[in-house]
Enzyme design. Structure first.
Site, PDB file in Angstrom:
ATOM      1  N   ASP A   1       0.846  -1.196   0.000  1.00 53.44           N
ATOM      2  CA  ASP A   1       0.000   0.000   0.000  1.00 53.44           C
ATOM      3  C   ASP A   1       0.884   1.249   0.000  1.00 53.44           C
ATOM      4  O   ASP A   1       0.385   2.376  -0.083  1.00 53.44           O
ATOM      5  CB  ASP A   1      -1.011  -0.007   1.150  1.00 53.44           C
ATOM      6  CG  ASP A   1      -0.351  -0.015   2.515  1.00 53.44           C
ATOM      7  OD1 ASP A   1       0.887  -0.114   2.599  1.00 53.44           O
ATOM      8  OD2 ASP A   1      -1.092   0.084   3.523  1.00 53.44           O
ATOM      9  N   SER A   2       2.215   1.046   0.022  1.00 49.93           N
ATOM     10  CA  SER A   2       3.152   2.150  -0.226  1.00 49.93           C
ATOM     11  C   SER A   2       2.927   2.715  -1.634  1.00 49.93           C
ATOM     12  O   SER A   2       3.436   3.793  -1.951  1.00 49.93           O
ATOM     13  CB  SER A   2       4.601   1.672  -0.070  1.00 49.93           C
ATOM     14  OG  SER A   2       4.808   0.491  -0.821  1.00 49.93           O
TER      15      SER A   2
ATOM     16  N   ASP B   1      -1.097  -6.071  -0.728  1.00 45.15           N
ATOM     17  CA  ASP B   1      -1.351  -5.455   0.579  1.00 45.15           C
ATOM     18  C   ASP B   1      -2.827  -5.096   0.692  1.00 45.15           C
ATOM     19  O   ASP B   1      -3.388  -4.482  -0.227  1.00 45.15           O
ATOM     20  CB  ASP B   1      -0.546  -4.145   0.651  1.00 45.15           C
ATOM     21  CG  ASP B   1       0.205  -3.989   1.950  1.00 45.15           C
ATOM     22  OD1 ASP B   1      -0.024  -4.786   2.876  1.00 45.15           O
ATOM     23  OD2 ASP B   1       1.038  -3.067   2.024  1.00 45.15           O
TER      24      ASP B   1
ATOM     25  N   LYS C   1      -1.282  -9.381   2.401  1.00 41.70           N
ATOM     26  CA  LYS C   1      -0.609  -8.919   3.625  1.00 41.70           C
ATOM     27  C   LYS C   1      -1.554  -7.987   4.368  1.00 41.70           C
ATOM     28  O   LYS C   1      -2.293  -7.229   3.743  1.00 41.70           O
ATOM     29  CB  LYS C   1       0.686  -8.187   3.281  1.00 41.70           C
ATOM     30  CG  LYS C   1       1.394  -7.581   4.504  1.00 41.70           C
ATOM     31  CD  LYS C   1       2.803  -7.122   4.206  1.00 41.70           C
ATOM     32  CE  LYS C   1       2.917  -5.711   3.713  1.00 41.70           C
ATOM     33  NZ  LYS C   1       2.328  -4.678   4.606  1.00 41.70           N
TER      34      LYS C   1
ATOM     35  N   GLU D   1      -1.800  -5.565   8.269  1.00 43.06           N
ATOM     36  CA  GLU D   1      -1.047  -5.017   9.390  1.00 43.06           C
ATOM     37  C   GLU D   1      -1.754  -5.320  10.706  1.00 43.06           C
ATOM     38  O   GLU D   1      -2.982  -5.300  10.775  1.00 43.06           O
ATOM     39  CB  GLU D   1      -0.901  -3.488   9.231  1.00 43.06           C
ATOM     40  CG  GLU D   1      -0.097  -3.086   8.011  1.00 43.06           C
ATOM     41  CD  GLU D   1       0.129  -1.575   7.914  1.00 43.06           C
ATOM     42  OE1 GLU D   1      -0.251  -0.827   8.846  1.00 43.06           O
ATOM     43  OE2 GLU D   1       0.695  -1.152   6.887  1.00 43.06           O
TER      44      GLU D   1
ATOM     45  N   GLU E   1       8.839  -4.102  10.731  1.00 42.05           N
ATOM     46  CA  GLU E   1       9.269  -2.806  10.206  1.00 42.05           C
ATOM     47  C   GLU E   1       9.753  -1.895  11.336  1.00 42.05           C
ATOM     48  O   GLU E   1       9.036  -1.657  12.320  1.00 42.05           O
ATOM     49  CB  GLU E   1       8.105  -2.138   9.440  1.00 42.05           C
ATOM     50  CG  GLU E   1       8.500  -0.786   8.864  1.00 42.05           C
ATOM     51  CD  GLU E   1       7.581  -0.283   7.748  1.00 42.05           C
ATOM     52  OE1 GLU E   1       6.668  -1.014   7.324  1.00 42.05           O
ATOM     53  OE2 GLU E   1       7.802   0.853   7.296  1.00 42.05           O
TER      54      GLU E   1
HETATM   55  O1  KIV Z   1       3.526  -1.134   1.696  1.00 41.17           O
HETATM   56  C1  KIV Z   1       4.686  -1.548   1.674  1.00 41.17           C
HETATM   57  O2  KIV Z   1       5.471  -1.307   0.753  1.00 41.17           O
HETATM   58  C2  KIV Z   1       5.129  -2.363   2.806  1.00 41.17           C
HETATM   59  C3  KIV Z   1       6.564  -2.736   2.860  1.00 41.17           C
HETATM   60  C4  KIV Z   1       7.414  -1.577   3.122  1.00 41.17           C
HETATM   61  C5  KIV Z   1       6.807  -3.845   3.803  1.00 41.17           C
HETATM   62  O3  KIV Z   1       4.347  -2.675   3.631  1.00 41.17           O
END
Ligand code: KIV
Length: 287
Positions: free
Chosen positions: A65-66, A104, A134, A136, A202
């Site tokens: 989600d980055s 994510d 993924k 959180e 992280e």
């Molecule tokens: O969203 C992302 O890119 C991440 C990584 C930095 C682990 O969660």
């Protein structure tokens, strides 16, 4: 060294165009941990980058989600939506011949209930071709993880600095110092029991990441978490110094190339040749 000795385990090295490849699976990642083999993970957000990273032998690609920051230009990861991420994952899944593609789950798409998490994960697997998701959080997302795992969805967990909770954490700070370390270890064990296949750690102290790595049988993937994790992940633009002008990288980032500067120089050279008339030359023109 014989050919067999350099043959891929998990970190496969460059993939020849014509070579048949088997998709990396969560089982391969467990096996790598048991062998003590470390592996790299990078983010990816489009077809071309995914193809390049995959052919370089990166075994796991995360559509993080980055993307909120590096693709859409938001300040935090909070605004990005499932509908904005699905097309990116689609491109990455098409580009990755060998890598496991992890999508994510963005903020607000899984926290409400296990049913919401399953609906969102189903969309990613059905509509984008992701192989895993993924999310959180620690013990509070265990019900979500259990539901996804029961449904056959491989789940990667994410502990420590969890950017979707930036406001609750009071900023992007090192997590797990002092008594919080015990909580993080307990979260990791609860997630392992719930069935996650890996845990991103992280921005936590290196000693704490090492403790989690030995305390759990699932691979840990560090980002700003020291050298003792089973794997390391970086946002690919950080890894290659490809960032918007004025952007700064966190302390844990190491840049292995200067693609931002390279692109800027290429664009300036192109502009100059267009202005001077040097481009296109005869060899770029059709008769
Ligand atoms: O969203 C992302 O890119 C991440 C990584 C930095 C682990 O969660």
């Amino acid at each position: 060294m014989t050919a067999a000795a350099v043959e891929p385990t998990l970190y496969g090295g460059p993939i020849a165009e014509d070579r048949k490849v088997k998709r990396v699976s969560p089982l391969d990642l467990f096996a790598a941990k048991q062998r003590g083999d470390r592996w790299p993970m990078l983010t990816a957000y489009d077809y071309s980058t995914a193809s390049l990273l995959d052919s370089a032998g990166i075994p796991v690609l995360l559509v993080g989600d980055s993307a909120a920051n590096v693709v859409y230009g938001y300040d935090t990861t909070l605004p990005v939506t499932v509908d904005e991420l699905i097309p990116l994952v689609r491109g990455v899944a098409r580009g990755a011949r060998r890598a496991l593609v992890v999508a994510d789950l963005p903020f607000g798409s899984y926290q409400a209930s296990p049913a919401q998490a399953l609906d969102t994960a189903s969309r990613f697997l059905k509509e984008s071709g992701a192989h895993a998701v993924k999310l959180e959080g620690g013990r509070r997302v265990v019900p979500q993880v259990e539901t996804l795992v029961d449904a056959g969805v491989p789940v990667m967990a994410h502990l420590g600095l969890t950017p979707q909770s930036v406001h609750a954490m009071g900023g992007y700070k090192v997590q797990g110092r002092g008594g919080d370390g015990e909580r993080l270890v307990a979260d990791a064990k609860a997630l392992e029991a719930a069935g996650v296949f890996s845990i991103v750690l992280e921005v936590v102290p290196a000693e704490l990441a090492a403790r989690v790595t030995t305390a759990t049988s699932v691979p840990t993937i560090g980002i700003g978490a020291g050298p003792d994790c089973d794997a390391q992940v970086l946002v690919w633009q950080d890894m290659a110094a490809f960032r918007a002008p004025g952007g700064r990288a966190p302390k844990f980032v190491k840049a292995y190339a200067s693609l931002g500067e390279g692109l800027r120089e290429a664009a300036a050279a192109f502009a100059e040749e267009v202005r001077s008339g040097a481009y296109p030359a005869a060899e770029h023109s059709y008769s």
